[in-house]
Motif scaffolding. Structure first.
Motif, PDB file in Angstrom:
ATOM      1  N   ALA A 147      23.398 196.063 109.378  1.00  0.00           N
ATOM      2  CA  ALA A 147      23.520 197.439 110.060  1.00  0.00           C
ATOM      3  C   ALA A 147      23.370 198.732 109.112  1.00  0.00           C
ATOM      4  O   ALA A 147      22.872 199.493 109.522  1.00  0.00           O
ATOM      5  CB  ALA A 147      24.459 197.391 110.934  1.00  0.00           C
ATOM      6  N   ARG A 148      24.005 198.392 108.026  1.00  0.00           N
ATOM      7  CA  ARG A 148      24.009 199.744 107.191  1.00  0.00           C
ATOM      8  C   ARG A 148      22.678 199.715 106.594  1.00  0.00           C
ATOM      9  O   ARG A 148      22.102 200.935 106.431  1.00  0.00           O
ATOM     10  CB  ARG A 148      25.058 199.508 106.140  1.00  0.00           C
ATOM     11  CG  ARG A 148      26.228 199.525 106.630  1.00  0.00           C
ATOM     12  CD  ARG A 148      27.292 199.616 105.446  1.00  0.00           C
ATOM     13  NE  ARG A 148      28.752 199.349 105.817  1.00  0.00           N
ATOM     14  CZ  ARG A 148      29.797 199.652 104.834  1.00  0.00           C
ATOM     15  NH1 ARG A 148      29.622 199.190 103.625  1.00  0.00           N
ATOM     16  NH2 ARG A 148      30.951 199.797 105.398  1.00  0.00           N
ATOM     17  N   LEU A 149      21.962 198.846 106.351  1.00  0.00           N
ATOM     18  CA  LEU A 149      20.669 199.098 105.795  1.00  0.00           C
ATOM     19  C   LEU A 149      19.309 199.506 106.677  1.00  0.00           C
ATOM     20  O   LEU A 149      18.662 200.200 106.275  1.00  0.00           O
ATOM     21  CB  LEU A 149      20.145 197.637 105.137  1.00  0.00           C
ATOM     22  CG  LEU A 149      20.768 197.127 103.724  1.00  0.00           C
ATOM     23  CD1 LEU A 149      19.968 195.906 103.503  1.00  0.00           C
ATOM     24  CD2 LEU A 149      20.574 198.070 102.816  1.00  0.00           C
ATOM     25  N   SER A 196      16.014 193.087 108.370  1.00  0.00           N
ATOM     26  CA  SER A 196      15.597 191.896 108.764  1.00  0.00           C
ATOM     27  C   SER A 196      15.680 190.568 107.690  1.00  0.00           C
ATOM     28  O   SER A 196      16.124 189.555 108.009  1.00  0.00           O
ATOM     29  CB  SER A 196      14.186 192.096 109.437  1.00  0.00           C
ATOM     30  OG  SER A 196      13.773 190.858 109.732  1.00  0.00           O
ATOM     31  N   ILE A 197      15.440 190.993 106.634  1.00  0.00           N
ATOM     32  CA  ILE A 197      15.447 190.103 105.438  1.00  0.00           C
ATOM     33  C   ILE A 197      16.998 189.626 105.157  1.00  0.00           C
ATOM     34  O   ILE A 197      17.286 188.352 105.293  1.00  0.00           O
ATOM     35  CB  ILE A 197      15.090 190.596 104.135  1.00  0.00           C
ATOM     36  CG1 ILE A 197      13.510 190.635 104.276  1.00  0.00           C
ATOM     37  CG2 ILE A 197      15.338 189.611 102.988  1.00  0.00           C
ATOM     38  CD1 ILE A 197      12.867 191.198 102.912  1.00  0.00           C
ATOM     39  N   ILE A 198      17.870 190.477 105.422  1.00  0.00           N
ATOM     40  CA  ILE A 198      19.300 190.277 105.314  1.00  0.00           C
ATOM     41  C   ILE A 198      19.710 189.407 106.458  1.00  0.00           C
ATOM     42  O   ILE A 198      20.546 188.412 106.268  1.00  0.00           O
ATOM     43  CB  ILE A 198      20.310 191.409 105.146  1.00  0.00           C
ATOM     44  CG1 ILE A 198      19.868 192.310 103.706  1.00  0.00           C
ATOM     45  CG2 ILE A 198      21.809 191.215 105.275  1.00  0.00           C
ATOM     46  CD1 ILE A 198      20.277 191.389 102.646  1.00  0.00           C
ATOM     47  N   SER A 223      29.625 187.905 109.517  1.00  0.00           N
ATOM     48  CA  SER A 223      30.162 189.249 109.625  1.00  0.00           C
ATOM     49  C   SER A 223      29.665 190.149 108.632  1.00  0.00           C
ATOM     50  O   SER A 223      29.240 191.089 108.662  1.00  0.00           O
ATOM     51  CB  SER A 223      31.548 188.954 109.779  1.00  0.00           C
ATOM     52  OG  SER A 223      32.224 188.282 110.884  1.00  0.00           O
ATOM     53  N   ILE A 224      29.825 189.446 107.433  1.00  0.00           N
ATOM     54  CA  ILE A 224      28.948 190.375 106.217  1.00  0.00           C
ATOM     55  C   ILE A 224      27.924 190.557 106.451  1.00  0.00           C
ATOM     56  O   ILE A 224      27.388 191.724 106.239  1.00  0.00           O
ATOM     57  CB  ILE A 224      29.396 189.548 104.914  1.00  0.00           C
ATOM     58  CG1 ILE A 224      31.015 189.449 104.696  1.00  0.00           C
ATOM     59  CG2 ILE A 224      28.773 190.286 103.758  1.00  0.00           C
ATOM     60  CD1 ILE A 224      31.346 188.401 103.386  1.00  0.00           C
TER      61      ILE A 224
END
Length: 220
Positions: free
Chosen positions: A215-217, A148-150, A208-209
């Protein structure tokens, strides 16, 4: 097309570099400050790990004031402070402080919202194990909410790009300055359209990044 590149290529490339410099430097500083602000808000709230009504109220009040000011107004408002700290009010060096003052509290609020998403039951479970509050904050709460932070940092980065474009109006350089100086004042619409396209592509790339990293985290 070749004529346009020969005429404006170096100018646009220089502006692109200035925009990246302003955004990256400000973003890094704002993350450091914003995370500290977000953590402070979460731990000092009434149900936080270190409740402190005075600290929370003052911090919350200051953030609300800073976030209520449009960037262009904030930019002019703190000109004397910028001059004192940076030694100038123009160029990249003269706009970093206003950008950090603008973005830091915003990131702090986003981090606060992300940390509050952590299940209170999880925090209570770790407290019952005797784990220190500092470890709960940095190794559990921040880790649990990192996806969520990202997402929040991605939004902040995109907002910073818009702020750097406005900073160009006061001589900070960058793509915003090129669009205004050449595209608007000198009636070169092709230059303005190219800078707009570059900004759109840059925003899409950052988004996008951010989506991929988030999503990966979330899966880890």
């Amino acid at each position: 097309m070749q004529t346009f590149i020969n005429t404006w290529g170096s100018v646009i490339w220089a502006g692109f570099g200035q925009t990246l410099a302003m955004t990256s430097i400000t973003f890094i500083l704002s993350i450091v400050i914003g995370i500290q602000i977000g953590v402070l808000l979460v731990v000092t709230r009434a149900d936080g790990l270190h409740p402190n009504r005075t600290v929370y109220s003052i911090t919350n009040w200051l953030i609300n004031i800073l976030r209520s000011l449009p960037f262009i107004i904030l930019l002019f408002l703190i000109l004397p402070i910028t001059k004192l700290v940076a030694g100038t009010t123009i160029g990249i060096r003269g706009v970093i402080l206003p950008l950090v003052v603008y973005a830091g509290p915003y990131i702090g609020r986003l981090v606060e919202s992300s940390l509050l998403e952590v299940d209170p039951g999880t925090i209570e479970a770790y407290q019952s194990m005797g784990i220190s509050n500092s470890n709960i904050i940095w190794r559990i709460m921040v880790r649990e909410s990192r996806s969520s932070i990202i997402r929040g940092l991605t939004i902040a980065a995109i907002g910073l790009i818009g702020a750097t474009a406005m900073a160009g109006l006061v001589g900070a350089g960058g793509l915003g300055d090129i669009a205004y100086q050449y595209g608007f004042q000198r009636y070169q619409p092709d230059v303005m359209y190219v800078t707009i396209v570059i900004l759109i592509v840059l925003v899409q790339l950052i988004q996008s990044i951010g989506n991929v990293v988030s999503a990966r985290l979330k899966k880890d």
